[in-house]
Design an enzyme around this catalytic site. Structure first.
Site, short mmCIF file in Angstrom:
data_model
loop_
_atom_site.label_atom_id
_atom_site.label_comp_id
_atom_site.label_asym_id
_atom_site.label_seq_id
_atom_site.Cartn_x
_atom_site.Cartn_y
_atom_site.Cartn_z
CE LYS A 280 -9.20 -6.89 0.58
NZ LYS A 280 -7.91 -6.17 0.55
CD GLU A 364 4.08 1.96 4.83
OE1 GLU A 364 2.93 1.85 4.36
OE2 GLU A 364 4.48 1.28 5.82
NE ARG A 392 3.22 2.37 9.90
CZ ARG A 392 2.60 1.20 9.88
NH1 ARG A 392 2.27 0.65 8.74
NH2 ARG A 392 2.32 0.58 10.99
#
Length: 629
Positions: A280, A364, A392
């Site tokens: 990354k 979540e 969610r």
């Protein structure tokens, strides 16, 4: 940039050899760094997928083949290649390019994305549609390893692996989501990364035997020993257990190897998972060293990597600092995050109270039910989550928290209009769905001081489920502290303006202009959305006869609509009323100020709506909609 300037469509990629593609990848990285340093955006994630994206366009035709990104914020190279390079300066600006895939922008954007762990489900749906319609094209899902901490992806992988549908899942494994990945899945992938030797051996052996007389027979015989070799070099794969052909790990920055493996995957008649190992932030040292800082970043100096403007203090930081102070007074307080430690202001808490800090990854739903379990045993869990991601958790909020009246505190960050990330990230629904939940108290602070007070009340003095919702960024002109469930901030006799949260600043500014125009304006600030305190507004409306509600949320179920219903039940019928909100629609990307103006909820729109209600000339646009009650 000798190559990039000649890339106007994916067809131009197909004309380049591997050396030229390597040079192109370097040019794309420089282009990304230069442009994002000026506009801000998602940098580290995009730098990590340059070669992957170029390779996909070398091997596939995304005008027909369907490329689905998980989350989608890593789609910048894809947009550059698919004819949108000249528009890139407008990225995430109002009227410009979206920072996420958007089918209305291009035929090459197959499916919208903004939340994690969804791409495999979408890819399987598209694959099944292709089969039913007897069509012929490839389906490719690009899945980040951070998404593997989300439960939805396992439901999809379980189904896709047994479906026998030809589809390719590219697992971009960089050990990160926004923060460093957590949990057993990350450890499994780390173990699989050690198996580069197996994939290299398999690919080389296939090529070598194909050139020999009877090579097909030789390959089939040796292929029978595959599992033995794999057990030595890779020690198995959870993905193969699910039904996928597993290819990898593969160097995600080796363009030639990527293209080779993509062609192999293309030839399988069933589900394939390609496991890529990437870095990354690759190609820009500051982003490689601190990828979490450069995940989403504002304008910065390329040479130093430092932000060009010192960020102002934010509601997120105030929340985090206050929670640390509360935790020092009560050892029962715990903090929970779903891979958003830094974004939700919990860095100091994690450092100061590591045993009471829990990062559950992009999960979540799990976070909410886990917090309910903690509360059931006497702890005081605080779950910090962006408004858009709290959507969610709706089932868990009802079934696992509210049903048992568990004392879980929800710190709802980025509530209201969030800005440049667009439709998938605007926090315009929590103000509507949280008050629907029985027993849920919802605070809406308008200033830093109010956030501190309300958070302390929510944690230390409330019982049952509590939410404290606050916006992205800093406070406005209003810095005071109001008390009670609602309060009259300014008295007047001609019209009543009602609002809450950060929107109170727009209302107060509109009032200043209305007073100059000779209109005596009463301002009521709601401090809670649930319970909705009606008496203060009712008394005001009986006096002024006219009322305007200004909110940065959707219309159906808004506090204004609920309040008008309550007033009607009390026999109070205003002579004039307006609901100024964003309506029942999704709000595009742009600055918060631009989007408020677009929605007709900024101070100018409130001012003009009040003028009309008071029978005076409307001097501007954005008067809003009349209430249908």
């Amino acid at each position: 940039m000798a190559y990039l300037e000649e890339i106007n469509s994916p067809e131009d990629i197909k004309k380049l050899n591997y050396d030229e593609l390597d040079a192109l990848c370097g040019e794309i990285r420089r282009f990304l760094i230069d442009n994002i340093s000026k506009s801000g955006g998602h940098l580290a994630s995009n730098l990590g997928v340059v070669e992957l994206t170029v390779a996909v366009h070398k091997v596939f035709d995304t005008s027909r083949d369907r490329l689905i990104f998980d989350v989608g914020h890593q789609c910048y190279t894809h947009k550059i290649i698919t004819g949108r390079r000249e528009e890139f300066a407008s990225l995430r600006s109002y009227g410009g390019l979206s920072g996420f895939p958007k089918p209305s922008e291009s035929i090459h954007d197959a499916f919208p994305a903004g939340h994690a762990s969804t791409s495999v489900s979408a890819a399987l749906g598209i694959s099944r549609a292709r089969t039913i319609k007897n069509e012929s094209y490839h389906v490719i899902s690009v899945l980040g390893d951070g998404a593997l901490t989300g439960g939805m992806v396992y439901e999809a992988l379980n189904d896709a692996g047994q479906s026998r549908e030809p589809m390719i899942i590219i697992l971009n494994d960089n050990g990160m989501s926004i923060q460093k990945n957590v949990g057993g899945v990350g450890k499994q992938l780390a173990r699989l990364r050690l198996g580069h030797g197996y994939s290299g051996f398999k690919n080389s052996f296939r090529r070598a035997t194909s050139k020999l007389p009877g090579g097909g027979f030789i390959y089939r015989v040796v292929h029978a020993a595959k599992n033995l070799v794999k057990n030595v070099l890779v020690r198995g794969s959870i993905f193969e257990d699910m039904g996928f052909t597993y290819l990898g790990p593969i160097d995600g920055h080796d363009i030639k190897s990527l293209c080779s493996f993509l062609r192999i995957a293309k030839g399988y008649n069933g589900p394939v998972l390609m496991h890529l190992s990437t870095v990354k932030g690759n190609g820009y040292k500051p982003a490689e060293e601190r990828p979490e800082k450069y995940h989403g970043i504002s304008r910065f100096d390329i040479a130093s990597g430092e932000l060009l403007a010192k960020p102002d203090r934010t509601f997120s930081e105030v929340f985090g600092d206050k929670l640390v102070k509360l935790a020092g007074k009560d050892s029962r307080i715990c903090a929970v995050t779903a891979a958003m430690q830094n974004g939700t202001g919990l860095d100091s808490f994690a450092a100061g109270y590591p045993a009471r800090f829990f990062d559950v990854g992009i999960a979540e739903e799990h976070a909410v039910t886990m917090a309910a379990g903690m509360a059931a045993q006497g702890l005081l869990p605080v779950f910090a989550v962006y408004s858009t991601f709290s959507q969610r958790c709706y089932d868990m909020l009802i079934h696992d928290v509210a049903l048992q009246n568990a004392h879980v505190v929800f710190a709802i960050d980025r509530a209201g209009i969030a800005g440049e990330d667009g439709e998938t990230h605007q926090g315009v629904f929590d103000a509507v769905f949280l008050p629907q939940i029985p027993g849920m108290k919802v605070y809406c602070p308008s200033s830093f001081a109010e956030l501190e007070n309300m958070l302390e009340d929510a944690v230390m003095f409330e019982s049952g489920p509590v939410a404290v919702r606050y916006p992205r960024g800093g406070e406005g002109a209003y810095t005071a502290v109001s008390r009670g469930e609602s309060e009259v901030l300014a008295k007047g006799k001609d019209i009543t303006l009602v609002s809450y949260g950060i929107m109170i600043n727009e209302v107060l500014h509109a009032r200043e202009e209305l007073e100059k125009a000779g209109i005596s304006t009463e301002v009521i600030k709601l401090n809670t959305l649930s319970p909705l305190e009606v008496k203060t507004t009712a008394v005001s409306v009986m006096k002024t006869k006219k009322v305007i509600f200004a909110e940065d949320c959707v219309d159906e179920g808004s506090a204004g609509r609920r309040m008008l219903a309550e007033l009607s039940g009390l026999g109070i019928a205003p002579a004039g009323s307006r609901l100024l909100n964003i309506g029942n629609r999704f709000l595009t990307h742009g600055s918060v100020a631009e989007l408020r103006a677009l929605a007709g909820i900024d101070s100018a729109a409130i001012y003009n709506a009040a003028l009309e209600e008071c029978g005076m000339k409307n001097e501007g646009k954005g008067a809003g909609r009349s209430a249908a009650i």
